[in-house]
Design a protein around this motif. Structure first.
Motif, PDB file in Angstrom:
ATOM      1  N   HIS A  70     -26.057  -9.716 -18.946  1.00  0.00           N
ATOM      2  CA  HIS A  70     -24.989 -10.110 -18.026  1.00  0.00           C
ATOM      3  C   HIS A  70     -24.380 -11.453 -18.418  1.00  0.00           C
ATOM      4  N   ARG A  71     -25.217 -12.392 -18.761  1.00  0.00           N
ATOM      5  CA  ARG A  71     -24.724 -13.734 -19.089  1.00  0.00           C
ATOM      6  C   ARG A  71     -23.849 -13.746 -20.333  1.00  0.00           C
ATOM      7  N   GLY A  72     -24.115 -12.866 -21.279  1.00  0.00           N
ATOM      8  CA  GLY A  72     -23.343 -12.842 -22.512  1.00  0.00           C
ATOM      9  C   GLY A  72     -22.233 -11.807 -22.534  1.00  0.00           C
ATOM     10  N   ALA A  73     -22.063 -11.095 -21.453  1.00  0.00           N
ATOM     11  CA  ALA A  73     -21.100  -9.991 -21.417  1.00  0.00           C
ATOM     12  C   ALA A  73     -19.662 -10.479 -21.565  1.00  0.00           C
ATOM     13  N   PRO A  74     -18.812  -9.661 -22.189  1.00  0.00           N
ATOM     14  CA  PRO A  74     -17.404 -10.029 -22.334  1.00  0.00           C
ATOM     15  C   PRO A  74     -16.701 -10.164 -20.981  1.00  0.00           C
ATOM     16  N   ASP A  75     -17.154  -9.412 -19.994  1.00  0.00           N
ATOM     17  CA  ASP A  75     -16.635  -9.508 -18.623  1.00  0.00           C
ATOM     18  C   ASP A  75     -17.854  -9.744 -17.734  1.00  0.00           C
ATOM     19  N   PRO A  76     -18.337 -10.998 -17.663  1.00  0.00           N
ATOM     20  CA  PRO A  76     -19.613 -11.273 -16.994  1.00  0.00           C
ATOM     21  C   PRO A  76     -19.656 -10.808 -15.537  1.00  0.00           C
ATOM     22  N   VAL A  77     -20.817 -10.359 -15.129  1.00  0.00           N
ATOM     23  CA  VAL A  77     -21.062  -9.986 -13.745  1.00  0.00           C
ATOM     24  C   VAL A  77     -21.234 -11.294 -12.976  1.00  0.00           C
ATOM     25  N   ARG A  78     -20.351 -11.539 -12.027  1.00  0.00           N
ATOM     26  CA  ARG A  78     -20.341 -12.824 -11.315  1.00  0.00           C
ATOM     27  C   ARG A  78     -21.636 -13.114 -10.578  1.00  0.00           C
ATOM     28  N   ASP A  79     -22.176 -12.118  -9.935  1.00  0.00           N
ATOM     29  CA  ASP A  79     -23.397 -12.310  -9.157  1.00  0.00           C
ATOM     30  C   ASP A  79     -24.574 -11.731  -9.933  1.00  0.00           C
ATOM     31  N   SER A  80     -24.746 -12.202 -11.169  1.00  0.00           N
ATOM     32  CA  SER A  80     -25.749 -11.597 -12.054  1.00  0.00           C
ATOM     33  C   SER A  80     -27.177 -11.825 -11.594  1.00  0.00           C
ATOM     34  N   ALA A  81     -27.400 -12.772 -10.711  1.00  0.00           N
ATOM     35  CA  ALA A  81     -28.753 -13.011 -10.212  1.00  0.00           C
ATOM     36  C   ALA A  81     -29.161 -11.953  -9.186  1.00  0.00           C
ATOM     37  N   ARG A  82     -28.188 -11.239  -8.655  1.00  0.00           N
ATOM     38  CA  ARG A  82     -28.493 -10.214  -7.657  1.00  0.00           C
ATOM     39  C   ARG A  82     -28.857  -8.923  -8.361  1.00  0.00           C
ATOM     40  N   MET A  83     -30.141  -8.690  -8.470  1.00  0.00           N
ATOM     41  CA  MET A  83     -30.660  -7.516  -9.155  1.00  0.00           C
ATOM     42  C   MET A  83     -31.717  -6.852  -8.301  1.00  0.00           C
ATOM     43  N   TYR A  84     -31.956  -5.615  -8.636  1.00  0.00           N
ATOM     44  CA  TYR A  84     -33.017  -4.868  -7.989  1.00  0.00           C
ATOM     45  C   TYR A  84     -34.045  -4.532  -9.063  1.00  0.00           C
ATOM     46  N   VAL A  85     -35.309  -4.680  -8.732  1.00  0.00           N
ATOM     47  CA  VAL A  85     -36.360  -4.339  -9.674  1.00  0.00           C
ATOM     48  C   VAL A  85     -37.154  -3.171  -9.119  1.00  0.00           C
ATOM     49  N   GLU A  86     -37.620  -2.358 -10.029  1.00  0.00           N
ATOM     50  CA  GLU A  86     -38.366  -1.157  -9.657  1.00  0.00           C
ATOM     51  C   GLU A  86     -39.664  -1.537  -8.955  1.00  0.00           C
ATOM     52  N   VAL A  87     -39.981  -0.805  -7.920  1.00  0.00           N
ATOM     53  CA  VAL A  87     -41.215  -1.017  -7.161  1.00  0.00           C
ATOM     54  C   VAL A  87     -42.197   0.065  -7.563  1.00  0.00           C
ATOM     55  N   GLU A  88     -43.368  -0.352  -7.990  1.00  0.00           N
ATOM     56  CA  GLU A  88     -44.405   0.595  -8.392  1.00  0.00           C
ATOM     57  C   GLU A  88     -45.007   1.209  -7.128  1.00  0.00           C
ATOM     58  N   LEU A  89     -45.036   2.531  -7.078  1.00  0.00           N
ATOM     59  CA  LEU A  89     -45.521   3.229  -5.881  1.00  0.00           C
ATOM     60  C   LEU A  89     -46.849   3.929  -6.091  1.00  0.00           C
ATOM     61  N   SER A  90     -47.595   3.543  -7.073  1.00  0.00           N
ATOM     62  CA  SER A  90     -48.872   4.228  -7.318  1.00  0.00           C
ATOM     63  C   SER A  90     -49.965   3.775  -6.388  1.00  0.00           C
TER      64      SER A  90
END
Length: 86
Positions: free
Chosen positions: A66-86
């Motif tokens: 995201h930080r290096g993208a030609p059209d950067p994602v403005r809110d790049s800190a807003r991410m979702y991470v996978e939750v392990e359900l085992s």
């Protein structure tokens, strides 16, 4: 490591759709080159309303992309991470 995803919502005027889709192809190539996935979705009932979907194997990889993208994602800190359900 947990996979990470993020989204960007964009509304594009109908006369700009062709240019937007060309930029989306460039965006897909950029993210693919960094080992990430990029998928573009258009709302079925509202032409021109898009969701850009970004995915990587981990949060840091996606953040760097995201930080290096030609059209950067403005809110790049807003991410979702996978939750392990085992």
């Amino acid at each position: 490591m947990a996979r990470a995803i993020s989204f960007r919502h964009t509304v594009v005027p109908l006369h700009d759709k062709k240019e937007f889709r060309e930029r989306a192809r460039t965006t897909r190539a950029y993210y693919s080159g960094l080992g990430c996935d990029y998928v573009l979705f258009e709302e079925a009932s509202l032409p021109g309303a898009y969701v850009e979907y970004f995915e990587a194997t981990d949060r840091e990889t996606l953040l760097r992309a995201h930080r290096g993208a030609p059209d950067p994602v403005r809110d790049s800190a807003r991410m979702y991470v996978e939750v392990e359900l085992s």
